[in-house]
Design an enzyme around this catalytic site. Structure first.
Site, short mmCIF file in Angstrom:
data_model
loop_
_atom_site.label_atom_id
_atom_site.label_comp_id
_atom_site.label_asym_id
_atom_site.label_seq_id
_atom_site.Cartn_x
_atom_site.Cartn_y
_atom_site.Cartn_z
N ASP A 8 2.64 -4.66 8.27
CA ASP A 8 1.47 -3.84 7.73
C ASP A 8 0.33 -4.76 8.12
O ASP A 8 -0.01 -5.72 7.17
CB ASP A 8 1.40 -3.31 6.38
N LYS A 26 -10.85 -0.63 9.89
CA LYS A 26 -10.79 -1.98 9.16
C LYS A 26 -11.28 -3.20 10.10
O LYS A 26 -11.73 -4.23 9.47
CB LYS A 26 -9.44 -2.32 8.65
N CYS A 86 -4.61 2.29 -3.70
CA CYS A 86 -3.34 2.85 -3.14
C CYS A 86 -2.31 2.03 -3.51
O CYS A 86 -1.57 1.77 -2.35
CB CYS A 86 -3.65 3.28 -1.68
N HIS A 105 1.04 -1.27 -0.07
CA HIS A 105 0.15 -0.02 -0.03
C HIS A 105 0.94 1.26 -0.06
O HIS A 105 2.04 1.23 0.49
CB HIS A 105 -0.91 -0.01 1.38
N GLN A 112 -4.84 -5.56 6.94
CA GLN A 112 -5.96 -6.39 6.48
C GLN A 112 -5.81 -7.57 7.06
O GLN A 112 -6.82 -8.49 6.85
CB GLN A 112 -5.58 -6.40 4.82
N1 PMP Z 1 -1.91 -0.91 4.44
C1 PMP Z 1 -3.01 -1.49 3.97
C2 PMP Z 1 -2.55 -2.97 3.55
C3 PMP Z 1 -4.43 -1.04 3.72
O1 PMP Z 1 -5.21 -1.66 3.28
C4 PMP Z 1 -4.48 0.15 4.09
C5 PMP Z 1 -5.73 1.05 4.04
N2 PMP Z 1 -6.31 0.80 2.78
C6 PMP Z 1 -3.63 1.13 4.59
C7 PMP Z 1 -2.29 0.65 4.99
C8 PMP Z 1 -3.56 2.28 5.42
O2 PMP Z 1 -4.57 2.51 6.40
P1 PMP Z 1 -5.11 3.70 6.81
O3 PMP Z 1 -5.57 4.50 5.73
O4 PMP Z 1 -6.42 3.41 7.94
O5 PMP Z 1 -4.21 4.67 7.67
#
Ligand code: PMP
Length: 403
Positions: free
Chosen positions: A198, A224, A361, A121, A201
């Site tokens: 990270d 999430k 993203c 991401h 998910q």
């Molecule tokens: N890492 C992953 C794998 C994600 O799916 C996301 C959210 N789409 C993020 C980081 C970023 O999370 P946040 O926008 O809640 O800070």
């Protein structure tokens, strides 16, 4: 396990349309819907229980402080840690930025290497690029296997004693592929690098134990995992956290301030400058209670079952290209012929089906897949087979419209 044993749409006020008709929400990987228990916890914390934390001498504030610190304990427990190891952040994004700006800036120097992967991401790419611009680190990028897993065998060629950090998604937000965490930890140890996972998910659909994972940093977001936006967490090993310089300066993160010199509070307070997200922390804990009341293993089995069914149905559609491994975790990405995912998403919306269409993203991953965007259906504990049936009906209608 039958999907009927777990689907709890009725607990989630957001899962029906205003006219009472069902809404097929398949965008849980972007953000999950909230159960009434979390809505109530947040409302009570903002209403009848509201007060600041850490400073008040009056009893309401003292109670709120107990609630806030109990939330830290609860969130630590979710990932197998203890409270002193948890820093509340605005989310996973801020948690990674915090690690890069503090631990990274203090410990990494020009020529040091950080290993990421193609499927990260943007929040696990850009902070490291910013650090690269600041101190001159090098970023290496681990390739993927054909079915979309991080190829840790290939990564062996990309690490050496200059590699100081390996930072990888525990579960991909696009492909749903799960990291081989044992191999990632072994790889990090083999060169003396730290390991950041990270967990955005992974946490909603995997039993996480940071000790067993043998990682150094673990980041995740409340929204999430059925909690509110505006809060997430950084878990870090205590000795690493204790040695990290502060992130932002301000109230609450200090020990003593004079104009000549300021000393810092101990971790984790040192990293929580300003009045924290009090109500969000309370609601985050309520979300953890809710999930633990069902059992994360049951949620995982339920989502695995739905993913198997969804992939089997989608695979029957001729022009549809499925991405990611067959055993993807809760997330299925695909491309429908030459129909742009945004068009598909718009038509599905008319059918009360909400999917995500875009680059998620993860633009480097889109480049790797050779597409500008994918359609993504992602499941939660409230998802069921009706949602899959509605998705397939909507896809068939889209194909008819586009001839
Ligand atoms: N890492 C992953 C794998 C994600 O799916 C996301 C959210 N789409 C993020 C980081 C970023 O999370 P946040 O926008 O809640 O800070």
């Amino acid at each position: 396990m039958s999907t009927q044993t777990i689907s709890r749409k009725a607990d989630f006020p957001g899962m029906v349309n205003a006219d009472g008709s069902p809404w097929h929400y398949l965008d849980t990987a972007a953000t999950s819907q909230k159960p009434q228990a979390v809505v109530d916890a947040m409302a009570n914390a903002l209403g009848r229980d509201y007060a600041t934390v850490h400073r008040g001498v009056y009893s309401r504030s003292a109670e709120m402080t107990l609630g806030y610190e109990a939330a830290r304990r609860k969130v630590a427990g979710l990932v197998g840690g203890v409270e002193d190891e948890i820093v509340f952040t605005r989310g996973a994004t801020e948690a990674i930025n915090l690690v890069a700006a503090t631990w990274g800036a203090a410990n990494l120097k020009a020529g040091d290497r950080v290993l990421l992967s193609v499927l990260e991401h943007h929040s696990n790419i850009v902070p490291w690029q910013m650090l690269r611009d600041r101190v001159g680190i090098e970023i290496d990028v681990c390739p993927l296997t054909d079915d979309g897993r991080i190829d840790l065998d290939a990564a062996r060629q990309l690490v050496d004693e200059r590699t100081k950090l390996i930072a990888l998604a525990h579960v991909s937000n696009v492909l749903g592929s799960r990291l081989d965490t044992a191999k990632a930890a072994e790889l990090a140890r083999s060169v003396g690098a730290k390991l950041l996972l990270d967990g955005c998910q992974a946490v909603p659909r995997t039993k996480v134990d940071v000790k067993a994972l043998d990682c150094d940093f673990y980041v995740f977001s409340a929204h999430k995992i059925y909690g509110p936006t505006g809060i997430g967490a950084l878990w870090a090993k205590k000795d690493i956290l204790d040695a990290m310089p502060p992130y932002q300066g301000g109230g609450s993160m200090i020990d003593r301030v004079t104009f000549e010199k300021t000393t810092w509070a101990d971790a984790p307070q040192r990293f929580e400058a300003g009045t924290p997200a009090i109500t969000e922390a309370i609601a985050f804990a309520a979300a953890v209670d809710y999930v633990e009341g069902i059992g994360i293993e049951r949620i995982a089995a339920h989502e695995d079952d739905l993913v198997r069914k969804a992939r089997a149905e989608l695979a029957k559609i001729n022009s549809l290209r499925l991405f990611g491994p067959d055993d993807s975790a809760g997330i299925v990405s695909f491309q429908l012929g030459d129909i742009h995912p945004h068009d598909l998403g718009t038509i599905l919306d008319e059918e009360n089906v909400a999917i995500r269409a875009g680059h998620h993203c993860a633009q480097p991953l889109m480049d790797h897949l050779g597409v500008p965007a994918t359609a993504r259906a992602s499941f939660g504990l409230y998802s069921d087979e009706d949602d899959i049936a509605a998705l397939i009906r909507g896809i068939e209608r889209t194909m008819r419209i586009f001839g």
